[in-house]
Design an enzyme around this catalytic site. Structure first.
Site, short mmCIF file in Angstrom:
data_model
loop_
_atom_site.label_atom_id
_atom_site.label_comp_id
_atom_site.label_asym_id
_atom_site.label_seq_id
_atom_site.Cartn_x
_atom_site.Cartn_y
_atom_site.Cartn_z
N CYS A 41 0.84 -1.21 0.00
CA CYS A 41 0.00 0.00 0.00
C CYS A 41 0.87 1.25 0.00
O CYS A 41 2.06 1.21 0.30
CB CYS A 41 -0.88 0.04 1.25
SG CYS A 41 -1.93 -1.39 1.51
N ASP A 61 18.99 38.09 -12.45
CA ASP A 61 17.69 38.38 -13.06
C ASP A 61 17.11 39.67 -12.49
O ASP A 61 17.09 39.87 -11.26
CB ASP A 61 16.74 37.20 -12.79
CG ASP A 61 15.37 37.41 -13.38
OD1 ASP A 61 15.21 37.10 -14.57
OD2 ASP A 61 14.47 37.89 -12.66
#
Length: 493
Positions: A34, A443
């Site tokens: 599971c 940037d």
């Protein structure tokens, strides 16, 4: 993580979905495996054993739980934050290389011997490349069985199985149901591909670890969309896909608990790789708890994270395409970059049909652009040289930007090219290579955001401060960009 038994038991007992995909729980009394968040009553701790992959569970003789469907849990974030042999191998297996080229082809792409690759995968994942690819084929088969009406024989070969018998045996072994029984149990879906219609639409749900903030993720993809290749239509980001066996069109729609995915493929054998590339583009295997937890340690970043947690890094379905677009976007506006890219697509892209919308072309490959006449480009002369040099290096393999790439080597090769400064190299590392620690201190938007927040705003000083954000600096970039009022930070109405 699967070796930390106490931590794994706590995750299972609390049904913590954040650990889905990190490890799998196998129950020795039922022989079922599971995901940690399985809704059934947790087994006794002494009856649990833990594995690092679904393939390892299957190889140990456990079958997939019918309730929690562990084979469809989000992928392990390990493979997105590492660039070593095992991580690169897992990305290539997810890209379908073993199914197409076998284990020798995988080893050749990695530059190692077959024995070395098998040994390292087995040591870390408890399963070799064949078992890992087999688990992936089983998952693809289940998707096709449950979401289409294609004949089982077509599904078997589309999922990568070499024979109908192998397909039947694998499905029974992994899911404890025959293929026909799987189809009978599946809810009826609209939009399923009818029998004999290879171009039919597949409707899927792509899981992720919550939280996921879709604003910058879809906002960035839509704001930079290349006309003819990408569009925003009816609440979905749509684009064309260039795939190994043909092409496709995908529509991706954000929902609170999953990403809706509608795929139209010319060849169903491309299903696995199409899903893999879409997940990679949307960064769906990220671990937001780890990312946001680290960034919150900076008191100036913490308010941004708390305001809108779960930001992802918008990436790409085609690394070479993004590199070309990064060059076209150097020192121009987002709108101008889209215009340049659209011209390239119209002149060199391969036409496709899109009955549902306005997509017209595939983005041209490096081979498509190999004979590009630089004089036809409405770009400065230096930018033309940068673009044509990049295309030549991509086409002849001197630069590789695929999922198997070594990030540091790719950066070094790009830096050697004319016109490739730190910004271009790092934006390619962030969005094409998928390096979660790529950083853009030069940037303009980052520097402006840093100044407004009281962070150092010169590249050197900001880089020094950002050392505390590692290895998640690419995610810090998303939070910093989000301070600006720019279309990349919001989904169109």
């Amino acid at each position: 993580m699967h070796t930390d038994t106490e931590r794994c038991v706590r995750a299972v007992q609390s049904k913590d979905a954040r650990f889905d995909g990190w490890f799998f729980t196998a129950v020795v009394t039922t022989r079922i495996y599971c995901r940690p968040s399985c809704p059934v009553v947790p087994p006794k701790a002494e009856n649990m054993t833990f594995y690092p992959s679904a393939a390892a569970c299957q190889q140990a003789g456990f079958r997939a739980c019918k309730r929690c469907r562990p084979d469809s849990s989000p992928g392990s974030p390990e493979w997105n934050q590492r660039a070593d042999l095992v991580a690169r191998a897992m990305r290539l297996i997810g890209d379908g290389v073993v199914d197409r080229d076998g284990v020798p082809g995988l080893a050749a792409r990695l530059g190692y011997s077959t024995r070395q690759v098998e040994r390292q995968l087995l040591a870390e994942l408890g399963a070799g490349p064949l078992a890992l690819a087999r688990a992936q084929r089983a998952q693809t088969a289940r998707l096709l069985i449950e979401t289409t009406e294609l004949p089982m024989a077509e599904i078997a070969f589309a999922a990568g199985f070499s024979s109908i018998r192998t397909f039947n045996d694998t499905v029974r072994e992994v899911f404890a149901l025959a293929p026909g029984e799987l189809r009978a149990r599946a809810p009826k879906r609209t939009g399923a591909a009818p029998a004999g219609t290879p171009g039919g639409v597949l409707s899927l749900r792509l899981p992720f670890r919550a939280p996921l903030n879709p604003d910058n993720l879809f906002g960035h993809l839509v704001a930079t969309a290349v006309p003819g290749v990408e569009e925003w239509r009816n609440g979905a980001y749509r684009r064309t896909l260039n795939l190994p066996y043909g092409h496709g069109v995908v529509a991706l729609t954000p929902h609170p608990e999953h990403i809706g995915c509608r795929l139209s493929l010319t060849d169903p054998r491309d299903l696995t790789i199409a899903i893999s590339r879409c997940r990679r583009m949307l960064d769906l295997d990220a671990d937001p708890a780890a990312v946001d937890g680290r960034l919150r340690t900076d008191p100036l970043l913490a308010p941004l994270v708390d305001k809108a947690p779960g930001r992802r890094v918008p990436r790409t379905v085609d690394e070479a395409e993004f590199a070309v677009r990064a060059v076209l976007g150097q020192q121009v506006s987002t709108a101008a970059a889209r215009t340049h890219a659209a011209r390239l697509v119209t002149a060199h892209g391969r036409p496709v049909e899109d009955p549902e919308g306005g997509l017209t072309h595939l983005f041209p490959t490096p081979d498509d652009l190999a004979a590009l006449d630089p004089d036809t480009l409405a770009l400065p002369r230096s930018r033309r040289s940068t673009l044509t040099t990049l295309v030549r290096h991509l086409a002849d393999g001197r630069i590789g930007l695929g999922v198997a790439s070594d990030w540091d080597e790719a950066r070094a090769r790009l830096t050697e090219l004319p016109g490739f400064g730190p910004w271009t190299v790092e934006v390619i590392a962030m969005r094409a290579l998928g390096d979660p620690d790529a950083f853009l201190p030069s940037d303009l938007g980052i520097r402006r955001a840093a100044k407004e927040l009281g962070l150092p705003h010169t590249p050197a000083a900001l880089t020094a401060r950002a050392a505390a954000w590692r290895p998640w600096r690419a995610y810090a970039v998303q939070y910093l960009w989000a301070t600006d009022d720019h279309p990349i930070n919001s989904i169109p109405a």
